[in-house]
Design a protein around this motif. Structure first.
Motif, PDB file in Angstrom:
ATOM      1  N   LYS B   8     -20.340 -52.700 -97.887  1.00 37.08           N
ATOM      2  CA  LYS B   8     -19.494 -51.580 -97.510  1.00 37.08           C
ATOM      3  C   LYS B   8     -19.277 -51.562 -96.004  1.00 37.08           C
ATOM      4  CE  LYS B   8     -20.605 -48.187-101.071  1.00 37.08           C
ATOM      5  NZ  LYS B   8     -20.789 -46.740-101.284  1.00 37.08           N
ATOM      6  N   GLY B 173     -12.829 -42.766 -94.750  1.00 40.86           N
ATOM      7  CA  GLY B 173     -13.566 -42.923 -96.004  1.00 40.86           C
ATOM      8  C   GLY B 173     -13.235 -44.183 -96.771  1.00 40.86           C
ATOM      9  N   VAL B 174     -12.015 -44.702 -96.630  1.00 42.09           N
ATOM     10  CA  VAL B 174     -11.658 -45.936 -97.345  1.00 42.09           C
ATOM     11  C   VAL B 174     -12.435 -47.110 -96.759  1.00 42.09           C
ATOM     12  CG1 VAL B 174      -9.822 -47.572 -97.902  1.00 42.09           C
ATOM     13  CG2 VAL B 174      -9.340 -45.118 -97.936  1.00 42.09           C
ATOM     14  N   GLN B 177     -16.273 -46.868 -97.246  1.00 39.80           N
ATOM     15  CA  GLN B 177     -16.821 -46.982 -98.607  1.00 39.80           C
ATOM     16  C   GLN B 177     -16.478 -48.293 -99.296  1.00 39.80           C
ATOM     17  OE1 GLN B 177     -18.910 -45.019-100.270  1.00 39.80           O
ATOM     18  NE2 GLN B 177     -19.102 -43.658 -98.524  1.00 39.80           N
ATOM     19  N   MET B 178     -15.413 -48.966 -98.872  1.00 39.93           N
ATOM     20  CA  MET B 178     -15.011 -50.175 -99.606  1.00 39.93           C
ATOM     21  C   MET B 178     -15.934 -51.348 -99.279  1.00 39.93           C
ATOM     22  SD  MET B 178     -11.645 -51.403 -97.506  1.00 39.93           S
ATOM     23  CE  MET B 178     -11.291 -52.816 -98.495  1.00 39.93           C
TER      24      MET B 178
END
Lengths: 186, 360
Positions: B8, B173-174, B177-178
């Motif tokens: 992440k 957040g993208v 978290q990815m």
């Protein structure tokens, strides 16, 4: 090759870890990969989904609103994601608890009764690997040998003794996946 | 090549912090960035490099611990998400006012208020205009991939120490978290006390006999002196603007329409370019990598070539103001973006381009 996948179900079904194993399998096969989860609620028992992209080329958007493949593990996710499969794409779903089955005519549909099979195998935790096996049987985007390598990478060492049972579950999934409707490839 | 790992964006920040030889991390948990501290705690770098990792009692405590560490010439950092970063604004203006280097990571979520835990880019103004009081700037880097999350930690520390100014990594957040493939840098040693004393002659490392007293403060009650200090700060910012602009041009050579987007919106716009080009629209993108300093000159150049620009951000329209200032009326500049935790799809971006600029 580029495969854009949504995996969706309840929190606890192993949605995110299935996506992670698939993504790691892609890494083992020298592909570009992305894994984008819905985060937050899934840890608290709500619905969970993850977008996995496997590609030979650099991946642009990790966020997608239409998919080549939808791997669906509950009714809510089926209702939500069936319309988001690209025409000509595929949907594979676990029949457990499904009352309103997929109805689109322009996609290929497969069913895998993985919940039932996992119960038969007395190993409910391998449920997601049975589903993964079914998907890979229909669309062999990664080689099984790389999935096993992916498993090794994504599981902590203390869980490595579970790899054989996971491998067995993948094979079982390959055996039990059923074709509901298959589009003839042009 | 080193081993490729799948991780992440938040984990990559933590790994990169250890590997670039950071001395300390002080933070307080908040979604969607908690994996940064979780990863640091799991890695336990205090046993290997000697890096301190501490969960403070609040965000306000975290940023003040950073203030203290930075005053000693140490490489220290914190991270949070939007509401927590708002709490840190007082500390940030004190750090800037005391000319202290540090790295702050903001993994942005939807606001205002406590908002949502889903991704957003609505903290742009706060980051690049100076969210606290006074005339100061944060050097602001916007990663668009997990690899850049890792790479930008060291770049941010380098810039922070080069200019003795806080640097912010403005993520969302993208990207936090990815998971993507990432290649981590080799472990670098932490700075020794000798190195710090030799190279950071401003740091309060303990007064030696005969050494002049070093004072780190942001208070100067004599207005003329405070104005002098402000002139000095402004001169520093002009240097930063001259030297440190980073950007990426994508498909710009023949572009008639330009997306301007950073972070996860830039990734979405890359897909939008593919879609637009398949429809015969010659779209390209300028991706600012530094949001402050902003790629003003590059936008001015592109304004001579394109028919219009669309600033695509997960906000109600913030960066669009800087694009308009840069372009200064030369071509139409519009904004498009979903916000409040909702993410625009590549198709929506192309539709917005058609409606707002092409006139479809």
């Amino acid at each position: 090759m580029k495969e854009e996948i949504i995996i969706a179900g309840f929190g606890g079904q192993g949605v995110l870890s299935m996506g992670k194993i698939l993504a790691y399998s892609g890494v083992m096969q020298d592909m570009e990969v992305s894994w984008m989860p819905s985060y937050g609620p899934e840890m608290r028992g709500g619905t969970a989904n993850v977008t996995v992209i496997l590609s030979d080329e650099k991946i642009s958007s990790p966020i997608l609103h239409e998919f080549d493949t939808a791997i669906i593990l509950n009714q809510q996710s089926l209702d939500k994601f069936e319309p988001q499969v690209k025409p000509g794409g595929m949907l594979i779903y676990d029949g457990n608890g499904i009352t309103k089955h997929p109805s689109r005519k322009d996609i290929s549909i497969y069913r895998i009764d993985a919940t039932e099979e996992a119960a038969k195998m007395r190993s409910s935790k391998t449920f997601n690997m049975i589903v993964l096996g079914g998907y890979l049987k229909v669309k062999p985007v990664v080689e099984i040998e790389n999935v096993i390598k992916g498993l090794k990478k994504s599981l902590p060492d203390r869980h490595h003794h579970l790899i054989p049972i996971n491998q067995k579950a993948i094979e079982r999934g390959m055996g039990i996946v059923q074709t509901v409707q298959e589009l003839v490839q042009a | 090549m080193r081993e490729l790992k799948l991780m992440k964006g938040n984990e990559a920040i933590a790994q990169a912090a250890i590997r670039c030889g950071a001395d300390g991390y002080f933070g307080y948990p908040i979604t969607p960035q908690s994996e940064i501290m979780e990863t640091l705690m799991a890695e336990a770098p205090w046993d290997t490099t000697g890096m301190v990792v501490l969960q403070a009692e609040s965000e306000i405590a975290s940023i003040n611990m950073v203030y203290g560490g930075a005053g000693c010439g140490k490489k220290v950092m914190t991270s949070s998400s939007s509401p927590g970063i708002s709490l840190m604004q007082e500390g940030l203006t004190y750090l800037a006012g005391s000319e202290l280097p540090c790295v702050v990571v903001n993994v942005v979520r939807g606001g205002p208020g406590l908002g949502t835990i889903q991704p957003a880019q609505s903290d742009y103004f706060q980051a690049v205009k100076g969210g606290g009081h006074g005339d100061y700037k944060l050097i602001t880097l916007a990663p668009a991939s997990v690899q850049e999350m890792a790479d930008f930690v060291e770049i941010a520390f380098d810039l922070a120490f080069k200019y003795r100014n806080p640097a912010m990594i403005l993520s969302d957040g993208v990207i936090g978290q990815m998971m993507e493939k990432v290649e981590l840098a080799e472990q670098k040693p932490r700075w020794t006390m000798e190195y710090i004393e030799k190279n950071h002659t401003w740091a309060t490392t303990g007064k030696k006999k005969g050494q002049e007293r070093r004072v780190i403060t942001s208070v100067q009650l004599e207005s003329s002196v405070q104005e002098e200090f402000n002139f000095k700060l402004q001169a520093k910012y002009r240097e930063i603007e001259k030297n440190e602009v980073l950007y990426e041009k994508i498909m710009c050579d023949d572009a008639e329409y330009l997306f301007v987007a950073y972070g996860s919106s830039a990734r979405i716009c890359q897909k939008a370019i593919e879609i637009a080009r398949s429809k015969g629209i010659k779209a390209g993108m300028l991706r600012p990598i530094t949001l402050y300093p902003f790629p003003i000159q590059q936008l001015q150049e592109l304004a001579k070539q394109v028919k219009g620009m669309l600033s695509v951000e997960m906000s109600a329209g913030q960066m669009v103001e800087d694009v308009r200032l840069a372009v200064n009326g030369k071509v139409p500049v519009e904004h498009y973006g979903r916000f409040g935790g909702t993410i625009h799809s590549p198709n929506e971006v192309v539709e917005a381009l058609e409606q707002k600029l092409i006139g479809g």
